[in-house]
Structure formats: C-alpha cells, structure tokens
Design a protein around this motif. Structure first.
Motif, PDB file in Angstrom:
ATOM      1  N   UNK A 120      65.768 -77.356  39.844  1.00 22.55           N
ATOM      2  CA  UNK A 120      67.232 -77.381  39.966  1.00 22.55           C
ATOM      3  C   UNK A 120      67.601 -78.739  40.565  1.00 22.55           C
ATOM      4  N   UNK A 121      68.743 -79.245  40.147  1.00 24.68           N
ATOM      5  CA  UNK A 121      69.251 -80.499  40.725  1.00 24.68           C
ATOM      6  C   UNK A 121      70.640 -80.195  41.258  1.00 24.68           C
ATOM      7  N   UNK A 122      70.816 -80.415  42.559  1.00 32.47           N
ATOM      8  CA  UNK A 122      72.153 -80.215  43.108  1.00 32.47           C
ATOM      9  C   UNK A 122      72.741 -81.594  43.410  1.00 32.47           C
ATOM     10  N   UNK A 123      73.872 -81.861  42.762  1.00 30.31           N
ATOM     11  CA  UNK A 123      74.526 -83.170  42.920  1.00 30.31           C
ATOM     12  C   UNK A 123      75.851 -82.997  43.632  1.00 30.31           C
ATOM     13  N   UNK A 124      76.146 -83.935  44.511  1.00 32.98           N
ATOM     14  CA  UNK A 124      77.414 -83.838  45.244  1.00 32.98           C
ATOM     15  C   UNK A 124      78.050 -85.222  45.339  1.00 32.98           C
ATOM     16  N   UNK A 125      79.326 -85.266  45.094  1.00 31.03           N
ATOM     17  CA  UNK A 125      80.080 -86.511  45.244  1.00 31.03           C
ATOM     18  C   UNK A 125      81.116 -86.295  46.326  1.00 31.03           C
ATOM     19  N   UNK A 126      81.121 -87.152  47.326  1.00 31.12           N
ATOM     20  CA  UNK A 126      82.023 -86.968  48.478  1.00 31.12           C
ATOM     21  C   UNK A 126      82.961 -88.172  48.556  1.00 31.12           C
ATOM     22  N   UNK A 149      90.769 -79.955  52.156  1.00 29.46           N
ATOM     23  CA  UNK A 149      91.529 -80.031  53.396  1.00 29.46           C
ATOM     24  C   UNK A 149      92.985 -80.249  52.993  1.00 29.46           C
ATOM     25  N   UNK A 150      93.873 -79.464  53.576  1.00 29.53           N
ATOM     26  CA  UNK A 150      95.300 -79.529  53.235  1.00 29.53           C
ATOM     27  C   UNK A 150      95.534 -79.565  51.719  1.00 29.53           C
ATOM     28  N   UNK A 151      94.777 -78.751  51.006  1.00 30.11           N
ATOM     29  CA  UNK A 151      94.971 -78.665  49.562  1.00 30.11           C
ATOM     30  C   UNK A 151      94.366 -79.804  48.768  1.00 30.11           C
ATOM     31  N   UNK A 152      93.699 -80.763  49.422  1.00 30.03           N
ATOM     32  CA  UNK A 152      93.119 -81.894  48.696  1.00 30.03           C
ATOM     33  C   UNK A 152      91.609 -81.715  48.568  1.00 30.03           C
ATOM     34  N   UNK A 153      91.111 -81.943  47.358  1.00 31.06           N
ATOM     35  CA  UNK A 153      89.671 -81.782  47.113  1.00 31.06           C
ATOM     36  C   UNK A 153      88.909 -82.995  47.650  1.00 31.06           C
ATOM     37  N   UNK A 154      87.922 -82.718  48.518  1.00 31.86           N
ATOM     38  CA  UNK A 154      87.181 -83.786  49.200  1.00 31.86           C
ATOM     39  C   UNK A 154      85.873 -84.119  48.510  1.00 31.86           C
ATOM     40  N   UNK A 155      85.322 -83.118  47.805  1.00 33.30           N
ATOM     41  CA  UNK A 155      84.047 -83.394  47.150  1.00 33.30           C
ATOM     42  C   UNK A 155      83.839 -82.444  45.984  1.00 33.30           C
ATOM     43  N   UNK A 156      82.915 -82.801  45.134  1.00 42.27           N
ATOM     44  CA  UNK A 156      82.590 -81.948  43.987  1.00 42.27           C
ATOM     45  C   UNK A 156      81.095 -81.706  43.950  1.00 42.27           C
ATOM     46  N   UNK A 157      80.707 -80.517  43.506  1.00 44.61           N
ATOM     47  CA  UNK A 157      79.281 -80.160  43.462  1.00 44.61           C
ATOM     48  C   UNK A 157      78.917 -79.750  42.031  1.00 44.61           C
ATOM     49  N   UNK A 205      87.729 -87.999  53.188  1.00 49.83           N
ATOM     50  CA  UNK A 205      87.445 -87.607  54.581  1.00 49.83           C
ATOM     51  C   UNK A 205      88.291 -88.426  55.562  1.00 49.83           C
ATOM     52  N   UNK A 206      88.421 -89.721  55.307  1.00 54.09           N
ATOM     53  CA  UNK A 206      89.142 -90.562  56.278  1.00 54.09           C
ATOM     54  C   UNK A 206      90.660 -90.328  56.251  1.00 54.09           C
ATOM     55  N   UNK A 207      91.164 -89.563  55.275  1.00 60.37           N
ATOM     56  CA  UNK A 207      92.585 -89.157  55.327  1.00 60.37           C
ATOM     57  C   UNK A 207      92.790 -88.173  56.476  1.00 60.37           C
ATOM     58  N   UNK A 208      91.720 -87.489  56.880  1.00 61.30           N
ATOM     59  CA  UNK A 208      91.852 -86.408  57.869  1.00 61.30           C
ATOM     60  C   UNK A 208      91.036 -86.632  59.139  1.00 61.30           C
ATOM     61  N   UNK A 217      80.398 -85.191  61.314  1.00 58.72           N
ATOM     62  CA  UNK A 217      80.567 -86.654  61.196  1.00 58.72           C
ATOM     63  C   UNK A 217      82.014 -87.092  60.986  1.00 58.72           C
ATOM     64  N   UNK A 218      82.902 -86.146  60.625  1.00 54.14           N
ATOM     65  CA  UNK A 218      84.308 -86.523  60.407  1.00 54.14           C
ATOM     66  C   UNK A 218      85.235 -85.758  61.357  1.00 54.14           C
TER      67      UNK A 218
END
Ligand code: BTN
Length: 334
Positions: free
Chosen positions: A205-211, A181-189, A231-234, A166-167
């Motif tokens: 279990x609960x898997x949470x993700x922030x993008x 991407x390029x050393x920048x964190x895009x999301x956390x889990x 994401x839109x930086x890249x 999608x990106x």
C-alpha cells in the motif's frame, strides 16, 4: 556523502555558528571538502551564512526540506528510516509505485514540489515549491484488502496530531479523510494498493499526503481559492516543514502499530475525536443525488453510520460522499 553530513550538523545547530574546522574534524574530512559541501548546499537554496573567522550558520528561519532536518526529529523504528527527499518529482506516489519491489517497508519519499501530483477520483493535486509538503510512505501490511481504508484513517489521525504539535491548532476531519480548519481543506490523502490477483492479498500500500503549509507565492488558482487553506493561515507562528513531516511520520507509525496489532478500537476513538460533524445534519451524495441525513457515528471499520428517512444506514467509504449543512461553519463538499 559530505554534503549530507555537513547539513546534518548545521541542522542540529540551526541558527548557531559552526566553524569550518569543527565540521572538518567532526566529519573527518578536509576543510576544502566542507567548503565544497557548503557551496553545493547554497546552490540548492539552503540559506547558509558565513561569518569571517566564525564559521557557517544555517539560518534559523530556513524552511528547506532535508533528510537531515527530518531525521533529527524522528522517533520511529521503520517509517521514514529509509528516506528520499526530492526538490522536484512528478509524484511521490508514482515514485514509490515504480520502486515498490526494491524499497523497504516504511520507505518514505518527500518532495518540495510535484509536477504531476495526483488526487482522488483522477484529479490533479496542486503541488508548488516552497509552500507545501508532498510525501508518500510505502507499506507492506499483512492486512485483508477490506481493511485498507484503515491506513487512510491512520494517516488522517496522524496528520491531525502532527498539526497540533507543529502548528498549534486542532483541525477537524470530514469523513472520510479531509482535514479542515474553518471549512478550508488543509491536506489531501491518497492511498493506493497493489493486490495479488490470485489470492486477493495485498502486495503493498502507498499512502500519499499533500499538506498546504503556506499560500504559494503566485497565489491559489481561482477554482480552489474558496475551498483550500494552509496551516499558516491558522497557526500562531511559522510552521517548520521538516518538523511537521517528522511529527506526521512518528504518529503514522503509532497508528500503523494499532492497525497491525488489531487494536483498531483505539484508532477509531482517536478518529472520532476529530469528527466535529457527528450529531449534525448532513447530505449524503450518491450517484449525483443528495439526500438529507443525520451523522450518528463511525463504526469500528471506519464506516459512517447515518439516520436517513427514519432508518439507520451504514455508509462505506468510497461509495458515497457527504456534504455538511450550510448553516454550520463547517465545510462544503470538496
Ligand atoms: C486528494 O485530496 O484528492 C488527495 C491528494 C493527495 C496528494 C498527495 S501529495 C503526495 C502524494 N503524491 C501524489 O501524487 N498524490 C499524493
């Protein structure tokens, strides 16, 4: 609910005019009910134009999150088939924890904004409106507790595929689960679990993700400006959040099937293919002490194999963190 049905039709015809009469006929409701639904959707912030004599149109640039907009891209059997989309919530992980007993396997909670987003190690997770996606999936896996890290591995692999789709760029994973991407964190889990005290088996279990999809209008706080990216930086074009969520859920279900069927070798192969730091010099950080090492590989359990002081060591997720060496364009500790 007429509101949801109207939104679904408009999402299916995004950017096209749909007449009020056609909506009323298709949904077997009155034109007044359609008009009320359109008014309610506009009040919620959906960019819906009306053209005299022509009908209604959901703007093709709309990036509003919606259940209809996500579902139309879903190919799953169970993940996301039971779905809540919130404009604001404290934390999607908290919501699922609270309702774990009554919600089905695969139930997904998605939010445009979190007021108390939580990260790993007790940190908070910045979750402003309109710029990211914050979501959690409830799972009832029949897995031994020691394999819970495979769920996090699956989520990291799934989001990498979803970003590619999608990106249109291919991110990397910094062990354990930082997607960069390029050393920048895009999301956390953040994966959390409830364990039956007597048997040691997993209740859920609960898997949470922030993008991070785009930089928030108010900008990023100073303390994360050098480490966080979006994401839109890249991406070479705007990213559509409903499509991103659906792509993630589709890949997460595929990864979940690999885990549940014991085919973790295929999952690990996929995981390794995003680990662009393997073979490089790193620092392993344990109890505040950083030691040089070489990252060798990832074993079948998702543990990191390193060479340190001439010997080979296996590092388990959670007991240690790693820092990539400065001379590469790879990320620092986050
Ligand atoms: C981290 O990098 O520290 C993990 C961040 C995880 C954030 C996500 S956003 C959706 C879900 N709800 C939360 O409160 N946290 C996770």
């Amino acid at each position: 609910m007429v509101r949801d049905d109207v939104l679904q039709v408009l999402e299916e015809h995004r950017g096209e005019l749909v007449s009020g009469g056609m909506l009323a006929r298709e949904l077997t409701v009155s034109r007044t009910a359609v008009w009320k639904a359109i008014t309610a959707l506009r009040e919620e912030g959906f960019p819906i134009e009306s053209v005299a004599g022509g009908g209604y149109r959901l703007s093709s640039s709309s990036d509003a999150l919606s259940s209809a907009g996500i579902t139309m891209h879903l190919t799953t059997e169970f993940i996301g088939r039971s779905l809540d989309v919130f404009s604001e919530i404290d934390s999607t992980n908290n919501f699922l924890k609270l309702h774990a007993a009554e919600l089905p396997h695969g139930h997904t909670a998605v939010a445009d904004c979190q007021t108390a987003g939580r990260g790993r190690r007790g940190r908070s997770f910045l979750s402003p409106s309109g710029s990211g996606v914050y979501l959690s999936i409830l799972l009832h896996p029949s897995l031994p507790l020691e394999q819970i890290n495979l769920i996090t591995v699956g989520a990291a692999v799934a989001i990498c595929h979803a970003i590619e789709e999608t990106a249109d760029f291919s991110p990397s994973i910094k062990w354990v689960n930082d997607v960069l991407q390029n050393g920048k964190k895009l999301c956390g889990i953040l994966t959390e679990a409830s364990v039956e005290a007597e048997t040691g088996s997993l209740n859920y279990a609960i898997v949470g993700i922030g993008i991070n999809v785009r930089t928030p209008e108010c900008g990023l706080p100073e303390e994360i400006r050098s480490i966080a990216g979006s994401l839109e930086d890249f991406a070479p074009h705007a990213v559509h959040r409903n499509a991103l969520v659906a792509a993630f859920l589709n890949h997460m279900e595929r990864c979940y099937h690999l885990i549940a069927s014991g085919n973790t070798a295929a999952l690990m192969e996929d995981y390794r293919s995003y680990m662009k730091f393997l073979g490089q010099e790193i620092r392993v950080i344990s109890n505040g002490k950083a030691e040089p090492a070489r990252a060798l590989s990832i074993n079948e359990h998702g543990h990191l194999i390193v060479e340190k002081n001439g010997t080979t060591e296996t590092i388990l997720a959670g007991e240690i963190s790693i820092r990539l060496e400065e001379q590469t364009d790879m990320p620092k500790e986050i």
